[in-house]
Design a protein around this motif. Structure first.
Motif, mmCIF file in Angstrom:
data_model
loop_
_atom_site.group_PDB
_atom_site.id
_atom_site.type_symbol
_atom_site.label_atom_id
_atom_site.label_comp_id
_atom_site.label_asym_id
_atom_site.label_seq_id
_atom_site.Cartn_x
_atom_site.Cartn_y
_atom_site.Cartn_z
ATOM 1 N N MET A 205 38.261 38.240 49.069
ATOM 2 C CA MET A 205 37.665 39.286 48.232
ATOM 3 C C MET A 205 37.079 38.691 46.954
ATOM 4 S SD MET A 205 40.664 42.162 48.144
ATOM 5 C CE MET A 205 41.936 42.181 49.396
ATOM 6 N N LEU A 206 37.849 37.831 46.321
ATOM 7 C CA LEU A 206 37.436 37.281 45.034
ATOM 8 C C LEU A 206 36.275 36.314 45.184
ATOM 9 C CD1 LEU A 206 40.985 36.777 43.519
ATOM 10 C CD2 LEU A 206 39.359 38.596 43.024
ATOM 11 N N ASN A 207 36.236 35.624 46.316
ATOM 12 C CA ASN A 207 35.099 34.744 46.584
ATOM 13 C C ASN A 207 33.823 35.577 46.732
ATOM 14 O OD1 ASN A 207 33.958 32.139 47.082
ATOM 15 N ND2 ASN A 207 33.898 32.610 49.262
ATOM 16 N N TYR A 208 33.925 36.693 47.448
ATOM 17 C CA TYR A 208 32.776 37.601 47.567
ATOM 18 C C TYR A 208 32.369 38.124 46.193
ATOM 19 C CZ TYR A 208 30.074 41.812 48.552
ATOM 20 O OH TYR A 208 29.088 42.767 48.554
ATOM 21 N N MET A 209 33.346 38.471 45.412
ATOM 22 C CA MET A 209 33.093 39.008 44.076
ATOM 23 C C MET A 209 32.318 38.001 43.223
ATOM 24 S SD MET A 209 36.047 40.447 41.519
ATOM 25 C CE MET A 209 35.673 41.544 40.163
ATOM 26 N N GLY A 210 32.757 36.734 43.275
ATOM 27 C CA GLY A 210 32.101 35.707 42.478
ATOM 28 C C GLY A 210 30.710 35.359 42.978
ATOM 29 N N GLU A 211 30.575 35.194 44.282
ATOM 30 C CA GLU A 211 29.284 34.782 44.852
ATOM 31 C C GLU A 211 28.218 35.860 44.692
ATOM 32 O OE1 GLU A 211 29.873 33.643 48.891
ATOM 33 O OE2 GLU A 211 30.633 31.644 48.378
ATOM 34 N N ASN A 212 28.639 37.119 44.710
ATOM 35 C CA ASN A 212 27.679 38.222 44.672
ATOM 36 C C ASN A 212 27.635 38.949 43.327
ATOM 37 O OD1 ASN A 212 26.753 38.585 47.706
ATOM 38 N ND2 ASN A 212 28.953 38.156 47.737
ATOM 39 N N THR B 60 42.497 33.406 43.510
ATOM 40 C CA THR B 60 41.486 33.794 42.536
ATOM 41 C C THR B 60 40.122 33.363 43.065
ATOM 42 O OG1 THR B 60 41.581 31.691 41.337
ATOM 43 C CG2 THR B 60 43.053 33.452 40.566
ATOM 44 N N TRP B 61 39.057 33.946 42.526
ATOM 45 C CA TRP B 61 37.726 33.493 42.926
ATOM 46 C C TRP B 61 37.474 32.088 42.395
ATOM 47 C CZ3 TRP B 61 33.941 31.859 39.653
ATOM 48 C CH2 TRP B 61 34.043 32.221 38.295
ATOM 49 N N VAL B 62 38.180 31.718 41.329
ATOM 50 C CA VAL B 62 38.011 30.372 40.760
ATOM 51 C C VAL B 62 38.497 29.317 41.746
ATOM 52 C CG1 VAL B 62 38.749 28.816 38.905
ATOM 53 C CG2 VAL B 62 38.163 31.189 38.385
ATOM 54 N N SER C 159 42.036 39.949 40.612
ATOM 55 C CA SER C 159 42.623 40.388 41.879
ATOM 56 C C SER C 159 43.318 41.735 41.747
ATOM 57 C CB SER C 159 43.588 39.332 42.434
ATOM 58 O OG SER C 159 44.599 39.016 41.497
ATOM 59 N N ILE C 160 44.006 41.971 40.627
ATOM 60 C CA ILE C 160 44.664 43.270 40.465
ATOM 61 C C ILE C 160 43.615 44.376 40.359
ATOM 62 C CG2 ILE C 160 44.842 43.236 37.920
ATOM 63 C CD1 ILE C 160 47.614 44.484 38.225
ATOM 64 N N ARG C 161 42.450 44.053 39.796
ATOM 65 C CA ARG C 161 41.389 45.059 39.668
ATOM 66 C C ARG C 161 40.819 45.425 41.035
ATOM 67 N NH1 ARG C 161 39.320 41.803 34.391
ATOM 68 N NH2 ARG C 161 40.560 42.962 32.872
ATOM 69 N N VAL C 162 40.703 44.445 41.929
ATOM 70 C CA VAL C 162 40.209 44.752 43.268
ATOM 71 C C VAL C 162 41.252 45.557 44.046
ATOM 72 C CG1 VAL C 162 39.382 43.814 45.452
ATOM 73 C CG2 VAL C 162 38.708 42.721 43.311
ATOM 74 N N THR D 119 33.440 45.251 45.425
ATOM 75 C CA THR D 119 34.221 44.307 46.230
ATOM 76 C C THR D 119 35.204 45.047 47.134
ATOM 77 O OG1 THR D 119 34.043 42.662 44.461
ATOM 78 C CG2 THR D 119 35.748 42.305 46.121
ATOM 79 N N ALA D 120 35.824 46.082 46.598
ATOM 80 C CA ALA D 120 36.760 46.870 47.399
ATOM 81 C C ALA D 120 36.064 47.511 48.598
ATOM 82 C CB ALA D 120 37.405 47.953 46.528
ATOM 83 N N LYS D 121 34.890 48.067 48.373
ATOM 84 C CA LYS D 121 34.141 48.686 49.470
ATOM 85 C C LYS D 121 33.756 47.646 50.522
ATOM 86 C CE LYS D 121 32.319 52.426 46.597
ATOM 87 N NZ LYS D 121 31.138 52.958 45.883
#
Length: 330
Positions: free
Chosen positions: A288-295, A222-224, A40-43, A302-304
């Motif tokens: 955001m993290l859910n999108y990151m994990g699924e894709n 978290t995406w987890v 999350s901090i990275r996004v 993810t930020a974009k």
């Protein structure tokens, strides 16, 4: 332009300080952000970097390290921005830095988060679709774990249960170890502090796919927690006096804030004004993290995606002319 550096230890921080910081107190060309090691901090960093680079014309750099190491770098001025300070997890050093005026809190990124010991929900309720029967239907609280060491068996020490903790370099790991002693869980459980967040995830995902029992530390957003059906074990209501004495309550309310080194106020006041408005939520961050994990997306992608999906949110943080520049770049 973006750069990435790695901060391995306090020694590295001292070396950086000894060499001197060439940044002027009145101007800056490269703004450095802290990466404390979770998604999350990275996004949030990537969102901030896009706005700084495309909107304000700054180069950015990310410095990676443990949460304590990068916080010390922030305090010393080797890093300018920390987009996700979990204030209560580093309460002493955070409060000290604020009191000394070394860092400045600009905004609360989100404050509706949670953390503690989780189990897959099927451990308690079962999962009919997967043919999993409830394993511990009476498991509700952290203290209830004392009834189930044989369920969460430690493969290295089968006579004991095992609780997966936080990485040993995180302050919260010490809190968890103390909590285990307070509740007497250390008598029947081993406490495993993994080397990284990814180690926790790997262990959890392996158990989850097999439908096996698992108990360990995690947090939201978290995406987890967005991807897997997990249950946070209940604890005693938070009480500051009890928490300070023996950690025998749920984790304290945790404001996750955007903090800066004090000099950024004169180096880049327009950036400070932007960050004063930076605010999301647990749900938005988890989205955001859910999108990151699924894709299988990286933080920049993810930020974009987030900025296109929620243009109304981030454009409210900056002046119209800055927003137009960023939108054109997106």
């Amino acid at each position: 332009m973006r750069k990435f550096t790695f901060l391995f230890s306090v020694f590295a921080l001292l070396l950086l300080t000894a060499c001197g910081n060439s940044v002027s107190k009145d101007s800056i060309s490269v703004i450095k952000l802290a990466d404390a090691g979770w998604d999350s901090i990275r996004v949030h960093n990537s969102i901030t970097q896009l706005i700084l680079e495309e909107g304000y014309g700054y180069d950015t750099e990310v410095t990676n390290g443990t949460s304590t190491a990068v916080f010390q770098a922030l305090q010393q001025g080797d890093i300018q921005i920390y987009t996700e300070i979990w204030t209560d997890n580093m309460e002493d050093i955070y409060t000290s830095a604020i009191d000394k005026g070394d860092i400045v809190k600009l905004s609360t990124n989100f404050d509706d988060n949670s953390q503690g010991l989780y189990v897959p929900t099927y451990v308690i309720k079962g999962d009919q679709e997967r043919g999993i029967e409830p394993m511990a239907p009476d498991l509700k609280t952290v203290e209830d774990l004392a009834k189930y060491p044989e369920l969460f068996k430690d493969p290295e020490n089968p006579e004991m249960g095992r609780i997966i903790g936080a990485p040993s370099s995180w302050v919260v790991s010490k809190h968890l170890a103390e909590k285990m002693k307070t509740y007497g869980l250390d008598k029947t459980f081993t406490y495993l502090a993994p080397g990284s967040d990814s180690s926790i995830i790997a262990d959890l995902v392996s158990a989850y796919k097999k439908g096996e029992p698992w108990v360990g530390y995690y947090w939201s957003p978290t995406w987890v927690t967005a991807t897997y059906d997990l249950t946070l074990l209940e604890d005693h209501p938070f009480d500051q006096e009890i928490w300070d004495k023996e950690k025998g309550t749920e984790f304290p309310p945790n404001d996750v804030v955007v903090g800066i080194h004090k000099d950024l106020q004169t180096q880049a006041p327009e950036v400070v004004d932007f960050l004063k408005n930076y605010e999301t939520s647990n749900d938005l961050t988890e989205e955001m993290l859910n999108y990151m994990g699924e894709n299988e997306a990286d933080p920049d992608e993810t930020a974009k995606w987030f900025m296109k999906e929620h243009e109304d949110i981030w454009t409210s943080w900056v002046p119209d002319d800055i927003a137009e520049k960023v939108k054109a770049a997106l």
